[in-house]
Enzyme design. Structure first.
Site, PDB file in Angstrom:
ATOM      1  N   SER A 124      35.297   0.217 -36.289  1.00 34.09           N
ATOM      2  CA  SER A 124      35.204   1.447 -37.069  1.00 34.09           C
ATOM      3  C   SER A 124      34.499   1.163 -38.390  1.00 34.09           C
ATOM      4  CB  SER A 124      36.625   1.947 -37.352  1.00 34.09           C
ATOM      5  OG  SER A 124      36.606   2.932 -38.360  1.00 34.09           O
ATOM      6  N   TYR A 148      45.658   0.671 -40.350  1.00 32.22           N
ATOM      7  CA  TYR A 148      44.768   0.925 -39.210  1.00 32.22           C
ATOM      8  C   TYR A 148      43.466   0.133 -39.361  1.00 32.22           C
ATOM      9  CZ  TYR A 148      41.063   3.216 -36.575  1.00 32.22           C
ATOM     10  OH  TYR A 148      39.970   3.449 -35.765  1.00 32.22           O
ATOM     11  N   LYS A 152      41.545  -3.200 -37.171  1.00 29.15           N
ATOM     12  CA  LYS A 152      40.163  -3.327 -36.683  1.00 29.15           C
ATOM     13  C   LYS A 152      39.506  -4.580 -37.287  1.00 29.15           C
ATOM     14  CE  LYS A 152      40.108   0.408 -34.185  1.00 29.15           C
ATOM     15  NZ  LYS A 152      40.116   0.305 -32.722  1.00 29.15           N
ATOM     16  N   TYR A 176      32.048   2.624 -35.289  1.00 25.01           N
ATOM     17  CA  TYR A 176      31.738   4.053 -35.204  1.00 25.01           C
ATOM     18  C   TYR A 176      31.858   4.686 -36.576  1.00 25.01           C
ATOM     19  CZ  TYR A 176      33.715   3.146 -30.498  1.00 25.01           C
ATOM     20  OH  TYR A 176      34.055   2.621 -29.282  1.00 25.01           O
ATOM     21  N   ASN A 178      31.671   8.929 -37.767  1.00 17.33           N
ATOM     22  CA  ASN A 178      32.642  10.013 -37.512  1.00 17.33           C
ATOM     23  C   ASN A 178      32.292  10.775 -36.232  1.00 17.33           C
ATOM     24  OD1 ASN A 178      32.884   9.272 -40.393  1.00 17.33           O
ATOM     25  ND2 ASN A 178      34.382  10.915 -40.435  1.00 17.33           N
ATOM     26  N   ARG A 291      42.471  13.747 -50.766  1.00 16.07           N
ATOM     27  CA  ARG A 291      43.369  12.964 -49.897  1.00 16.07           C
ATOM     28  C   ARG A 291      43.294  11.515 -50.383  1.00 16.07           C
ATOM     29  NH1 ARG A 291      42.180  13.342 -43.518  1.00 16.07           N
ATOM     30  NH2 ARG A 291      40.355  12.178 -44.183  1.00 16.07           N
ATOM     31  N   ASP A 294      40.407   8.535 -49.775  1.00 16.14           N
ATOM     32  CA  ASP A 294      39.135   9.038 -49.234  1.00 16.14           C
ATOM     33  C   ASP A 294      37.968   8.651 -50.143  1.00 16.14           C
ATOM     34  OD1 ASP A 294      40.017  10.226 -46.943  1.00 16.14           O
ATOM     35  OD2 ASP A 294      39.792  12.288 -47.644  1.00 16.14           O
TER      36      ASP A 294
HETATM   37  P1  NAD Z   1      42.048   8.450 -28.331  1.00 17.64           P
HETATM   38  O1  NAD Z   1      43.424   8.361 -28.882  1.00 17.64           O
HETATM   39  O2  NAD Z   1      41.579   9.760 -27.834  1.00 17.64           O
HETATM   40  O3  NAD Z   1      41.848   7.368 -27.179  1.00 17.64           O
HETATM   41  C1  NAD Z   1      42.577   6.157 -27.139  1.00 17.64           C
HETATM   42  C2  NAD Z   1      43.218   6.061 -25.763  1.00 17.64           C
HETATM   43  O4  NAD Z   1      43.916   4.829 -25.657  1.00 17.64           O
HETATM   44  C3  NAD Z   1      44.226   7.178 -25.502  1.00 17.64           C
HETATM   45  O5  NAD Z   1      43.925   7.766 -24.254  1.00 17.64           O
HETATM   46  C4  NAD Z   1      45.572   6.461 -25.474  1.00 17.64           C
HETATM   47  O6  NAD Z   1      46.476   7.072 -24.570  1.00 17.64           O
HETATM   48  C5  NAD Z   1      45.168   5.071 -25.039  1.00 17.64           C
HETATM   49  N1  NAD Z   1      46.052   3.985 -25.483  1.00 17.64           N
HETATM   50  C6  NAD Z   1      46.509   3.739 -26.738  1.00 17.64           C
HETATM   51  N2  NAD Z   1      47.224   2.591 -26.757  1.00 17.64           N
HETATM   52  C7  NAD Z   1      47.228   2.106 -25.480  1.00 17.64           C
HETATM   53  C8  NAD Z   1      47.785   0.961 -24.863  1.00 17.64           C
HETATM   54  N3  NAD Z   1      48.497   0.071 -25.555  1.00 17.64           N
HETATM   55  N4  NAD Z   1      47.591   0.784 -23.545  1.00 17.64           N
HETATM   56  C9  NAD Z   1      46.869   1.690 -22.823  1.00 17.64           C
HETATM   57  N5  NAD Z   1      46.310   2.786 -23.346  1.00 17.64           N
HETATM   58  C10 NAD Z   1      46.486   2.994 -24.672  1.00 17.64           C
HETATM   59  O7  NAD Z   1      41.045   7.898 -29.470  1.00 17.64           O
HETATM   60  P2  NAD Z   1      39.464   7.910 -29.538  1.00 17.64           P
HETATM   61  O8  NAD Z   1      39.075   8.812 -30.644  1.00 17.64           O
HETATM   62  O9  NAD Z   1      38.879   8.086 -28.198  1.00 17.64           O
HETATM   63  O10 NAD Z   1      39.217   6.423 -30.069  1.00 17.64           O
HETATM   64  C11 NAD Z   1      38.943   5.354 -29.192  1.00 17.64           C
HETATM   65  C12 NAD Z   1      38.829   4.076 -30.007  1.00 17.64           C
HETATM   66  O11 NAD Z   1      37.825   4.247 -30.993  1.00 17.64           O
HETATM   67  C13 NAD Z   1      40.101   3.703 -30.754  1.00 17.64           C
HETATM   68  O12 NAD Z   1      40.242   2.289 -30.695  1.00 17.64           O
HETATM   69  C14 NAD Z   1      39.820   4.152 -32.166  1.00 17.64           C
HETATM   70  O13 NAD Z   1      40.527   3.371 -33.103  1.00 17.64           O
HETATM   71  C15 NAD Z   1      38.322   3.910 -32.278  1.00 17.64           C
HETATM   72  N6  NAD Z   1      37.682   4.757 -33.299  1.00 17.64           N
HETATM   73  C16 NAD Z   1      37.816   6.104 -33.239  1.00 17.64           C
HETATM   74  C17 NAD Z   1      37.252   6.900 -34.238  1.00 17.64           C
HETATM   75  C18 NAD Z   1      37.413   8.405 -34.219  1.00 17.64           C
HETATM   76  O14 NAD Z   1      37.224   9.029 -35.280  1.00 17.64           O
HETATM   77  N7  NAD Z   1      37.753   9.025 -33.102  1.00 17.64           N
HETATM   78  C19 NAD Z   1      36.503   6.305 -35.282  1.00 17.64           C
HETATM   79  C20 NAD Z   1      36.365   4.919 -35.293  1.00 17.64           C
HETATM   80  C21 NAD Z   1      36.956   4.150 -34.282  1.00 17.64           C
HETATM   81  N1  UFG Z   2      38.701  16.640 -44.746  1.00 17.37           N
HETATM   82  C1  UFG Z   2      39.053  17.859 -45.311  1.00 17.37           C
HETATM   83  N2  UFG Z   2      40.021  18.582 -44.685  1.00 17.37           N
HETATM   84  C2  UFG Z   2      40.648  18.175 -43.542  1.00 17.37           C
HETATM   85  C3  UFG Z   2      40.278  16.932 -42.992  1.00 17.37           C
HETATM   86  C4  UFG Z   2      39.301  16.197 -43.623  1.00 17.37           C
HETATM   87  O1  UFG Z   2      38.510  18.267 -46.325  1.00 17.37           O
HETATM   88  O2  UFG Z   2      41.533  18.887 -43.044  1.00 17.37           O
HETATM   89  C5  UFG Z   2      37.611  15.878 -45.377  1.00 17.37           C
HETATM   90  C6  UFG Z   2      37.997  14.475 -45.816  1.00 17.37           C
HETATM   91  O3  UFG Z   2      38.521  14.489 -47.121  1.00 17.37           O
HETATM   92  C7  UFG Z   2      36.670  13.734 -45.686  1.00 17.37           C
HETATM   93  C8  UFG Z   2      35.977  14.439 -44.510  1.00 17.37           C
HETATM   94  O4  UFG Z   2      36.618  15.708 -44.393  1.00 17.37           O
HETATM   95  O5  UFG Z   2      35.897  13.957 -46.849  1.00 17.37           O
HETATM   96  C9  UFG Z   2      36.119  13.685 -43.199  1.00 17.37           C
HETATM   97  O6  UFG Z   2      37.494  13.413 -42.949  1.00 17.37           O
HETATM   98  P1  UFG Z   2      38.005  12.914 -41.516  1.00 17.37           P
HETATM   99  O7  UFG Z   2      39.483  12.786 -41.615  1.00 17.37           O
HETATM  100  O8  UFG Z   2      37.464  13.786 -40.453  1.00 17.37           O
HETATM  101  O9  UFG Z   2      37.295  11.499 -41.354  1.00 17.37           O
HETATM  102  P2  UFG Z   2      37.392  10.180 -42.245  1.00 17.37           P
HETATM  103  O10 UFG Z   2      35.995   9.851 -42.657  1.00 17.37           O
HETATM  104  O11 UFG Z   2      38.405  10.282 -43.297  1.00 17.37           O
HETATM  105  O12 UFG Z   2      37.948   9.115 -41.192  1.00 17.37           O
HETATM  106  C10 UFG Z   2      37.310   8.887 -39.940  1.00 17.37           C
HETATM  107  C11 UFG Z   2      38.337   8.426 -38.910  1.00 17.37           C
HETATM  108  C12 UFG Z   2      38.880   7.079 -39.269  1.00 17.37           C
HETATM  109  C13 UFG Z   2      37.765   6.109 -39.489  1.00 17.37           C
HETATM  110  C14 UFG Z   2      36.812   6.639 -40.536  1.00 17.37           C
HETATM  111  C15 UFG Z   2      35.633   5.736 -40.736  1.00 17.37           C
HETATM  112  O13 UFG Z   2      39.409   9.332 -38.847  1.00 17.37           O
HETATM  113  O14 UFG Z   2      39.660   6.591 -38.189  1.00 17.37           O
HETATM  114  O15 UFG Z   2      36.321   7.921 -40.106  1.00 17.37           O
HETATM  115  O16 UFG Z   2      34.900   5.644 -39.570  1.00 17.37           O
HETATM  116  F1  UFG Z   2      38.294   4.956 -39.927  1.00 17.37           F
END
Ligand code: NAD
Ligand code: UFG
Length: 337
Positions: A124, A148, A152, A176, A178, A291, A294
């Site tokens: 991430s 969290y 990572k 990744y 957002n 928040r 942030d």
């Molecule tokens: P998600 O929660 O939709 O998908 C994760 C999946 O893993 C879920 O289906 C959950 O049931 C499964 N899971 C969790 N723990 C498990 C375990 N111990 N064994 C088996 N299954 C398990 O999340 P996502 O948004 O698809 O994210 C996927 C990955 O990408 C995660 O590792 C997350 O940290 C990373 N990531 C996500 C974002 C984002 O904003 N979505 C940003 C950066 C990184």
């Molecule tokens: N925000 C609002 N209102 C909301 C939610 C978010 O104003 O209800 C704002 C936040 O303050 C921020 C922006 O929208 O300025 C994006 O917020 P997100 O929560 O959507 O995303 P973040 O960038 O805070 O975090 C995301 C993932 C994290 C990851 C991070 C960096 O949730 O897991 O991107 O990749 F670590």
């Protein structure tokens, strides 16, 4: 070629399953459905017209992992499974370290037992911490600021140590930015449990009337309109990045981080406006306090992924909003609709 997808029923995993199958790979999914539903995999099957072998198990169950590697000839693994809510991770850090670190350790052990040494890992942008220098480049110093993010960061360190000990491994660390948007069919998409933490699902749930208004967390940041700026990336572009990363991992050894972002910033109010444009629905909002934790601005330098993987994001903010809206409108209550 068969790819094991941990967390394949989740948001990014389900979209990646689709693009991998469409690119000619076989996939096998392990997911404990902790944060997802089996319905998402049924819909993946409907999109690709093919069964997806599914093991409803926890990645921390080593015997289940061994069974999967015994019953399937796995060539590489994409490891999505994990817990991902930043705020929750500060409340229950032990659960985050347990799930994210132990699942990765056990996975690596079983992969080594079966001599499968090709892994694509979901990292991430949060591993960069509160860097003030933008865009973020892969070789910048790392420093996560919440449990969290530290999971990572620690996993990345584990993978770097693993490669240093055995250069037969191929480890792609995908950072990744957002992810938002949904598959163009409108049948799979993000389905958060409870009130969404992230901006886009919050906006789309306001649009379908599940939430009354958007809270904009701060309008006094040093940005174009005072609201937070992020690098939003379409989940299908992200899925395509995984297809490229798997191809790289199958052909090379190494341990390489890659930013997966667009390289462009978009503010909270700009995203809200784009969503209104795409949906024709007005999103009421109030300005709320910042928040904690942030940063004001985050965006990627995505040139390494282009140069090394041959990948570049194709879809713009308007497309991300159109696709999110199609998914949310057709499935107002997510997979429970
Ligand atoms: P998600 O929660 O939709 O998908 C994760 C999946 O893993 C879920 O289906 C959950 O049931 C499964 N899971 C969790 N723990 C498990 C375990 N111990 N064994 C088996 N299954 C398990 O999340 P996502 O948004 O698809 O994210 C996927 C990955 O990408 C995660 O590792 C997350 O940290 C990373 N990531 C996500 C974002 C984002 O904003 N979505 C940003 C950066 C990184
Ligand atoms: N925000 C609002 N209102 C909301 C939610 C978010 O104003 O209800 C704002 C936040 O303050 C921020 C922006 O929208 O300025 C994006 O917020 P997100 O929560 O959507 O995303 P973040 O960038 O805070 O975090 C995301 C993932 C994290 C990851 C991070 C960096 O949730 O897991 O991107 O990749 F670590």
């Amino acid at each position: 070629m068969a790819i094991l997808i941990t967390g394949g029923a989740g948001y990014i995993g389900s979209h990646t399953c689709v693009r991998l199958i469409e690119s000619g790979y076989d996939v096998v999914v392990i997911d404990n459905l902790d944060n997802s539903s089996a319905e998402s995999l049924r819909r993946v099957e409907a999109i690709v017209g093919k069964k997806v072998p599914f093991y409803q198990n926890d990645v921390r169950d080593k015997d289940a992992l061994r069974r999967i590697f015994t019953e399937n000839r796995i060539d590489a693994v994409i490891h999505f499974a994990g817990l991902k809510a930043v705020g929750e991770s500060a409340k229950i850090p032990v659960a985050y370290y347990d799930n994210n670190l132990i699942s990765t350790l056990y996975l690596l052990e079983v992969m080594a037992e079966f001599d499968v040494k090709r892994l694509v890992f979901s990292s991430s942008a949060t591993v960069y911490g509160l860097s003030k220098t933008m865009p973020l480049v892969e070789d910048m110093p790392l420093g996560a600021i919440n449990p969290y993010g530290r999971t990572k960061y620690f996993i990345e360190e584990m993978l770097r140590d693993l490669y240093a000990s055995d250069d037969g491994w191929s480890l792609a660390l995908l950072r990744y930015f957002n992810p938002i948007g949904a598959h163009e069919s409108g049948t799979i998409g993000e389905n958060p449990r409870g009130i969404p933490n992230n901006l886009m699902p919050y906006i789309s749930q306001v649009a379908v009337g599940r939430l009354p208004h958007l809270n904009v967390y701060g309008n006094d940041y040093d940005t174009v309109d005072g609201t937070g700026v992020r690098d939003y990336i379409h989940v299908v572009d992200l899925a395509e990045g995984h297809v490229k990363a798997v191809a790289w991992a199958l052909e090379h050894t190494g341990c390489e981080p890659f930013n997966l972002g667009t390289g462009k910033g978009c503010s909270v109010l700009q995203l809200k406006d784009a969503f209104e444009q795409a949906s024709g629905v007005k999103i009421p909002y109030v300005i709320a306090p910042r928040r904690p934790g942030d940063p004001d601005t985050v965006y990627a330098d995505a040139s390494k992924a282009k140069a090394v993987l041959g990948w570049e994001a194709q879809r713009d903010i308007a497309q991300m909003c159109v696709d999110t809206w199609r998914w949310q409108k057709n499935n107002p209550n997510g997979f429970e609709s």
